[in-house]
Design a protein around this motif. Structure first.
Motif, PDB file in Angstrom:
ATOM      1  N   ALA A  94     -30.767 -15.279  97.365  1.00  0.00           N
ATOM      2  CA  ALA A  94     -31.090 -15.105  95.944  1.00  0.00           C
ATOM      3  C   ALA A  94     -32.585 -15.240  95.700  1.00  0.00           C
ATOM      4  O   ALA A  94     -33.015 -15.725  94.653  1.00  0.00           O
ATOM      5  N   GLY A  95     -33.383 -14.794  96.675  1.00  0.00           N
ATOM      6  CA  GLY A  95     -34.827 -14.926  96.543  1.00  0.00           C
ATOM      7  C   GLY A  95     -35.425 -14.073  95.442  1.00  0.00           C
ATOM      8  O   GLY A  95     -36.328 -14.499  94.733  1.00  0.00           O
ATOM      9  N   GLN A  96     -34.903 -12.868  95.266  1.00  0.00           N
ATOM     10  CA  GLN A  96     -35.502 -11.948  94.298  1.00  0.00           C
ATOM     11  C   GLN A  96     -35.437 -12.457  92.861  1.00  0.00           C
ATOM     12  O   GLN A  96     -36.456 -12.471  92.168  1.00  0.00           O
ATOM     13  N   PRO A  97     -34.264 -12.884  92.350  1.00  0.00           N
ATOM     14  CA  PRO A  97     -34.263 -13.404  90.977  1.00  0.00           C
ATOM     15  C   PRO A  97     -35.086 -14.672  90.817  1.00  0.00           C
ATOM     16  O   PRO A  97     -35.644 -14.921  89.736  1.00  0.00           O
ATOM     17  N   LEU A  98     -35.203 -15.475  91.870  1.00  0.00           N
ATOM     18  CA  LEU A  98     -36.008 -16.685  91.779  1.00  0.00           C
ATOM     19  C   LEU A  98     -37.491 -16.351  91.697  1.00  0.00           C
ATOM     20  O   LEU A  98     -38.227 -16.933  90.892  1.00  0.00           O
ATOM     21  N   VAL A  99     -37.954 -15.418  92.522  1.00  0.00           N
ATOM     22  CA  VAL A  99     -39.357 -15.014  92.472  1.00  0.00           C
ATOM     23  C   VAL A  99     -39.678 -14.369  91.130  1.00  0.00           C
ATOM     24  O   VAL A  99     -40.774 -14.545  90.576  1.00  0.00           O
ATOM     25  N   HIS A 100     -38.718 -13.631  90.584  1.00  0.00           N
ATOM     26  CA  HIS A 100     -38.924 -12.947  89.301  1.00  0.00           C
ATOM     27  C   HIS A 100     -39.256 -13.931  88.183  1.00  0.00           C
ATOM     28  O   HIS A 100     -39.987 -13.598  87.244  1.00  0.00           O
ATOM     29  N   ILE A 101     -38.752 -15.156  88.280  1.00  0.00           N
ATOM     30  CA  ILE A 101     -39.002 -16.163  87.238  1.00  0.00           C
ATOM     31  C   ILE A 101     -40.489 -16.472  87.122  1.00  0.00           C
ATOM     32  O   ILE A 101     -41.010 -16.699  86.019  1.00  0.00           O
ATOM     33  N   PHE A 102     -41.199 -16.444  88.245  1.00  0.00           N
ATOM     34  CA  PHE A 102     -42.597 -16.861  88.260  1.00  0.00           C
ATOM     35  C   PHE A 102     -43.573 -15.691  88.198  1.00  0.00           C
ATOM     36  O   PHE A 102     -44.774 -15.901  88.332  1.00  0.00           O
ATOM     37  N   LEU A 103     -43.077 -14.487  88.015  1.00  0.00           N
ATOM     38  CA  LEU A 103     -43.944 -13.320  87.889  1.00  0.00           C
ATOM     39  C   LEU A 103     -43.901 -12.808  86.457  1.00  0.00           C
ATOM     40  O   LEU A 103     -42.839 -12.447  85.949  1.00  0.00           O
ATOM     41  N   ASP A 104     -45.060 -12.778  85.799  1.00  0.00           N
ATOM     42  CA  ASP A 104     -45.120 -12.300  84.420  1.00  0.00           C
ATOM     43  C   ASP A 104     -44.794 -10.814  84.340  1.00  0.00           C
ATOM     44  O   ASP A 104     -44.027 -10.373  83.486  1.00  0.00           O
ATOM     45  N   SER A 105     -45.400 -10.028  85.209  1.00  0.00           N
ATOM     46  CA  SER A 105     -45.135  -8.584  85.253  1.00  0.00           C
ATOM     47  C   SER A 105     -44.877  -8.211  86.707  1.00  0.00           C
ATOM     48  O   SER A 105     -45.783  -7.759  87.412  1.00  0.00           O
TER      49      SER A 105
END
Length: 372
Positions: free
Chosen positions: A208-219
């Protein structure tokens, strides 16, 4: 980015005395066997910091400076409250005669443990600066993805480091009581505890790395997302190794074996920095060159882990890209890589997506590392 970073550090540095005194108070609580009180202070400080951050940034429009001042205020208040509670605890301890305000004997005993720990933290900081320079050479998108993944990595390393510190206190207490068998059993129990913690975290970061990384990326861009997800999927399985190291470091510190602790720490620094430079230039990294000159990460080796101060993680394994020849787009690919390169009908090369870096790719990276 760099201007905001400098502004934050210029303000944050004023709060370092608060951080120092707060950590002294936390160490005293831990030595007394009280882990509840520092947890309460930490929980209140963190919650207040978030609230004040939001207030200063949204209501007062202070930007990065508001975040820094919010951290400064919350650290100061937590420090003062922690010291008040410590002095109240001291007042309840029965003593004979007048207590000395300062003792050179005790200072020397503290220095034996403190100086190697300070040097260790310095080594880690220097290593992080060098590794960050490697990451910065790949452009803003890679920096963003790496930074997002590092935040998630720091959450794990901080938890493991805290458990290692607990083992350190446990070792020192039982060493003083001459209960050596309990040190051995405590070490085994610590290993089991950190590995039990690693199992769900590794599974979470790998699958589940992708949704977790998405949290910390503004765009979130494709390149930033690919970098962050690849980082997590390759680094996560090594949490079992780094957790065992942190527990071992805790035993060494608690037993006062600082020479062996320093050797382990310095070896960690040299390997981490050296492998960061070397592996980013090998078959473990592949980049696509385009007009921007930025590299696209495909895979990343776990080149090492930080010592007990958490937060410092291995670098993203990338190959530095150079400017392509005029009017021509090319792809730099190192052998022996098993990752395919897809070509579109119009001749443009597509970068790999995070979904294509699967468990089999992680196993291939580990195999390549062992062979080299």
């Amino acid at each position: 980015v760099f201007a905001d970073s400098k502004l934050y550090l210029d303000i944050y540095i004023y709060g370092l005395p608060f951080v120092f005194l707060y950590n002294v108070a936390t160490g005293i609580f831990s030595a007394l066997g009280d882990s509840k009180t520092p947890f309460i202070f930490l929980a209140c400080s963190s919650t207040s910091n978030i609230a004040v951050d939001i207030l200063f940034v949204t209501a007062f429009n202070m930007g990065v400076a508001g975040v820094a001042w919010a951290t400064f205020l919350c650290q100061g208040i937590s420090c003062v409250l922690a010291l008040v509670v410590v002095f109240r605890r001291f007042a309840k301890i029965p003593t004979e005669g007048k207590v000395k305000i300062f003792s050179w004997n005790h200072f020397g005993r503290f220095a034996v443990i403190a100086i190697p720990s300070i040097l260790q933290q310095s080594f880690i900081s220097v290593g992080n600066i060098i590794i960050q320079s490697v990451i910065n050479s790949f452009g803003a998108a890679v920096m963003a993805g790496y930074s997002a993944a590092v935040k998630l990595n720091n959450m794990v390393i901080t938890s493991l480091t805290t458990l290692g510190n607990g083992i350190s206190n446990y070792t020192a207490q039982n060493l003083g009581a001459s209960k050596y068998d309990r040190i051995k059993s405590g070490f085994r129990a610590g290993i089991k505890l950190v590995w039990a913690l690693c199992v769900p975290l590794v599974a979470l970061y790998v699958f589940a790395g992708q949704p977790l990384v998405h949290i910390f990326l503004d765009s979130p861009t494709g390149r930033a997302m690919d970098t962050g997800v690849a980082f997590l999927r390759i680094i996560a399985p090594f949490y079992f190794i780094v957790s065992a190291k942190l527990v071992s470091d805790g035993v060494l510190r608690g037993a006062g074996l600082m020479k062996k602790f320093m050797i382990a720490t310095f070896t960690d620094l040299v390997l981490r920095v050296a492998l960061a430079e070397v592996l980013s230039r090998t078959a473990l990294g592949t980049t696509r060159k385009d007009g921007s000159g930025e590299g696209v990460p495909v895979c990343r080796p776990a080149s090492g882990f930080p010592g007990p101060s958490a937060g410092r993680s291995p670098p993203c394994a990338l190959s530095r890209s150079t400017q392509p020849s005029a009017g021509k787009r090319s792809i730099q690919r190192h052998k022996p890589t098993k990752l395919p390169v897809r070509e579109a009908s119009h001749g443009q090369f597509f970068k790999f997506t995070a979904q294509e870096i699967k468990i089999s790719d992680v196993k291939f990276v580990l195999k390549e590392m062992l062979q080299r």
